[in-house]
Design a protein around this motif. Structure first.
Motif, PDB file in Angstrom:
ATOM      1  N   PRO A  65       0.690   3.363  10.225  1.00 41.60           N
ATOM      2  CA  PRO A  65      -0.190   2.182  10.237  1.00 41.60           C
ATOM      3  C   PRO A  65      -1.451   2.425   9.438  1.00 41.60           C
ATOM      4  O   PRO A  65      -1.969   3.554   9.383  1.00 41.60           O
ATOM      5  CB  PRO A  65      -0.469   1.965  11.729  1.00 41.60           C
ATOM      6  CG  PRO A  65      -0.228   3.293  12.366  1.00 41.60           C
ATOM      7  CD  PRO A  65       0.862   3.952  11.573  1.00 41.60           C
ATOM      8  N   GLU A  66      -1.942   1.372   8.839  1.00 39.90           N
ATOM      9  CA  GLU A  66      -3.182   1.459   8.077  1.00 39.90           C
ATOM     10  C   GLU A  66      -4.364   1.688   9.019  1.00 39.90           C
ATOM     11  O   GLU A  66      -4.386   1.216  10.156  1.00 39.90           O
ATOM     12  CB  GLU A  66      -3.389   0.168   7.277  1.00 39.90           C
ATOM     13  CG  GLU A  66      -4.642   0.135   6.425  1.00 39.90           C
ATOM     14  CD  GLU A  66      -4.687   1.256   5.410  1.00 39.90           C
ATOM     15  OE1 GLU A  66      -5.154   2.376   5.768  1.00 39.90           O
ATOM     16  OE2 GLU A  66      -4.242   1.041   4.278  1.00 39.90           O
ATOM     17  N   SER A  87      -0.832  -3.893   6.915  1.00 37.39           N
ATOM     18  CA  SER A  87      -1.036  -3.138   8.153  1.00 37.39           C
ATOM     19  C   SER A  87      -0.214  -1.858   8.183  1.00 37.39           C
ATOM     20  O   SER A  87      -0.411  -1.030   9.062  1.00 37.39           O
ATOM     21  CB  SER A  87      -0.668  -4.012   9.363  1.00 37.39           C
ATOM     22  OG  SER A  87       0.690  -4.400   9.286  1.00 37.39           O
ATOM     23  N   THR A  88       0.700  -1.689   7.243  1.00 38.08           N
ATOM     24  CA  THR A  88       1.550  -0.501   7.191  1.00 38.08           C
ATOM     25  C   THR A  88       1.486   0.117   5.804  1.00 38.08           C
ATOM     26  O   THR A  88       1.494  -0.593   4.797  1.00 38.08           O
ATOM     27  CB  THR A  88       3.013  -0.850   7.529  1.00 38.08           C
ATOM     28  OG1 THR A  88       3.062  -1.452   8.820  1.00 38.08           O
ATOM     29  CG2 THR A  88       3.883   0.408   7.532  1.00 38.08           C
ATOM     30  N   ALA A  99       0.850  -1.202   0.000  1.00 36.48           N
ATOM     31  CA  ALA A  99       0.000   0.000   0.000  1.00 36.48           C
ATOM     32  C   ALA A  99       0.876   1.240   0.000  1.00 36.48           C
ATOM     33  O   ALA A  99       1.825   1.345   0.786  1.00 36.48           O
ATOM     34  CB  ALA A  99      -0.925   0.004   1.223  1.00 36.48           C
ATOM     35  N   ILE A 100       0.553   2.170  -0.879  1.00 36.21           N
ATOM     36  CA  ILE A 100       1.309   3.420  -1.010  1.00 36.21           C
ATOM     37  C   ILE A 100       0.330   4.584  -1.019  1.00 36.21           C
ATOM     38  O   ILE A 100      -0.681   4.557  -1.736  1.00 36.21           O
ATOM     39  CB  ILE A 100       2.146   3.446  -2.305  1.00 36.21           C
ATOM     40  CG1 ILE A 100       3.189   2.323  -2.290  1.00 36.21           C
ATOM     41  CG2 ILE A 100       2.821   4.798  -2.497  1.00 36.21           C
ATOM     42  CD1 ILE A 100       3.965   2.216  -3.589  1.00 36.21           C
ATOM     43  N   GLY A 110       3.336 -11.415   7.963  1.00 32.40           N
ATOM     44  CA  GLY A 110       4.269 -10.385   8.370  1.00 32.40           C
ATOM     45  C   GLY A 110       3.627  -9.043   8.609  1.00 32.40           C
ATOM     46  O   GLY A 110       4.303  -8.082   8.903  1.00 32.40           O
ATOM     47  N   GLY A 111       2.309  -8.950   8.462  1.00 38.33           N
ATOM     48  CA  GLY A 111       1.628  -7.689   8.724  1.00 38.33           C
ATOM     49  C   GLY A 111       1.857  -6.632   7.679  1.00 38.33           C
ATOM     50  O   GLY A 111       1.499  -5.493   7.846  1.00 38.33           O
ATOM     51  N   GLY A 112       2.477  -7.007   6.540  1.00 39.90           N
ATOM     52  CA  GLY A 112       2.668  -6.042   5.465  1.00 39.90           C
ATOM     53  C   GLY A 112       3.792  -5.069   5.716  1.00 39.90           C
ATOM     54  O   GLY A 112       3.924  -4.089   5.005  1.00 39.90           O
TER      55      GLY A 112
END
Length: 451
Positions: A429-430, A329-330, A81-82, A443-445
């Motif tokens: 964090p998302e 998640s990040t 995610a960006i 890995g939670g992203g």
């Protein structure tokens, strides 16, 4: 993590732990720090099985969301995610300042210059520089993602709301429009944008809002968009079936403003969507399959999956989908900073130079905008500082990290991670919905190059 083969061709993204094992075993090298990309030394595309990924884009005026995901039978799983932060406002302000200076020169008693306003024509599809920056910045990152991942398709929001469905004022059927289960979401999305996500009558925000007919349907009012407004529960019950002219008889100024805003033409929506149409045309020119959807469908998709409202989650929910099983998640926040200026002087308020900048932009091997890590062993600034550096001729640099700016760090403590590319990088964090949230990916992203 993004993975390349030994010749630089994209492979499937991998788990951060797997990337660390490949680096520790000497099978891969770091190709890029942020976003973190590794390059394998012992594998090529011909020796690998590559499953394609797709990219979702949620264009915006200040922020654009980009999501890299896999799709299995309509179920999406977010991989990266960006959030791209534009600097269109800064470009607009600088152009306004330049226009003010030129306007001042034209009004002064200077030598005559023939007017040139008749020989300046704009080409077809011209966009203002602040709008063109948004299109070009988004396309730059789409091109980067296609270099780092096997992108097979792109999904983009082409419009925030379907103006064709709005202007009709009735359900469109057959060849006119396939309404389906999306009915009402286009209207709600447009009204939220039109009335500023607040109650039309009292201005309350952050509360549940209902659709309200300015001229009640029981008195002959229609469902056209010009007759709809937003009202909180209290105002909606107080107004009931009273025409707005009677309800606001004691507040003529507010009544005049509401009636004027209610009759605003839909060309305002078309102006908002101008950048998205330009982006769609440029994406089509890349040769990738491009699917388009409206913001109303994106919101409907989020309501089905229980996702919160954010630019990156909107990008993940663009278009037709069955469900979303996971998302990162990040979020990597990419801020457009530019590459500096050509001007080597600073002026005072009268326009006279007050100081001169050095002719060379590189100091002690570093340039402003480089991504660096400083390890300070002692003193008030003891610790590890990672971020964007601003160089000084004295060799005492400033580093902007996610926690703020640390000033006066000696160049001996600074190590280069990545050359300046016109962007600043941070992570956050998302956004998570309090009611429902799918499990994060492996890995939670988190990306190994986080700063």
């Amino acid at each position: 993590m993004f993975v390349l083969d030994r010749r630089g061709h994209p492979l499937d993204p991998c788990h951060p732990a797997r990337a660390r094992r490949l680096l520790a075993a000497g099978r891969a090298v770091v190709h890029r720090h942020t976003p973190f990309v590794i390059r394998l030394k012992d594998r090529s595309v011909a020796d690998s099985t590559v499953a394609d990924v797709q990219v979702g884009i949620d264009p915006g005026s200040k922020h654009t969301g980009l999501a890299v995901f896999t799709d299995h039978g309509g179920n999406r799983s977010g991989r990266y995610a960006i959030q791209l932060d534009h600097r269109g406002a800064a470009i607009r302000d600088r152009l306004s300042a330049r226009a003010a200076l030129r306007r001042g020169r034209r009004s002064r008693n200077l030598r005559h210059r023939a007017p040139r306003f008749l020989n300046r024509t704009k080409p077809q599809g011209w966009l203002a520089p602040s709008l063109r920056h948004r299109v070009e910045g988004t396309m730059s990152w789409v091109a980067r993602l296609t270099r780092w991942a096997p992108v097979a398709a792109v999904h983009v929001e082409r419009v925030s709301f379907d103006t064709h469905a709005l202007s009709a004022g009735k359900p469109l059927e057959g060849v006119e429009y396939q309404q389906g289960t999306l009915a009402g979401y286009e209207v709600r999305e447009y009204l939220l944008a039109k009335w500023g996500r607040a109650c039309t009558y009292c201005g309350a925000s952050g509360v549940p809002l209902n659709l309200d007919h300015l001229h009640p349907r029981s008195r002959g009012g229609s469902n056209r968009i010009s007759n709809l407004a937003l009202a909180c529960v209290r105002c909606n019950q107080a107004k009931n079936a009273i025409p707005v002219e009677v309800f606001l008889k004691a507040r003529p100024a507010l009544l005049a403003r509401i009636l004027k805003q209610a009759k605003a033409p839909l060309r305002d929506a078309a102006a908002v969507n101008a950048t998205r149409w330009a982006l769609w045309r440029v994406l089509e020119a890349t040769g990738l399959p491009v699917s388009t959807a409206s913001g109303g469908r994106t919101k409907w998709n989020r309501s089905r999956t229980g996702a919160a409202k954010s630019h990156t989650l909107d990008a993940l929910h663009v278009g037709h989908l069955e469900g979303v099983t996971a998302w990162p998640s990040t979020v990597l926040v990419v801020t457009a900073t530019g590459r500096g200026a050509y001007a080597r002087t600073r002026t005072d308020r009268y326009g006279f130079p007050r100081l001169r900048l050095p002719r060379t932009k590189r100091v002690k091997g570093f340039a402003t905008g480089d991504l660096v890590r400083a390890v300070v062993p002692s003193g008030k600034k003891t610790g590890v500082h990672t971020g964007r550096v601003a160089v000084r001729s004295t060799g005492s640099f400033n580093i902007t990290t996610r926690h703020g700016t640390v000033q006066g760090i000696g160049h001996r403590h600074v190590n280069l991670l990545q050359r300046a590319d016109g962007y600043g990088y941070t992570t956050h964090p998302e956004t998570r919905h309090r009611a429902a949230s799918p499990p994060p990916p492996e890995g939670g992203g988190l990306h190994a190059g986080g700063i």
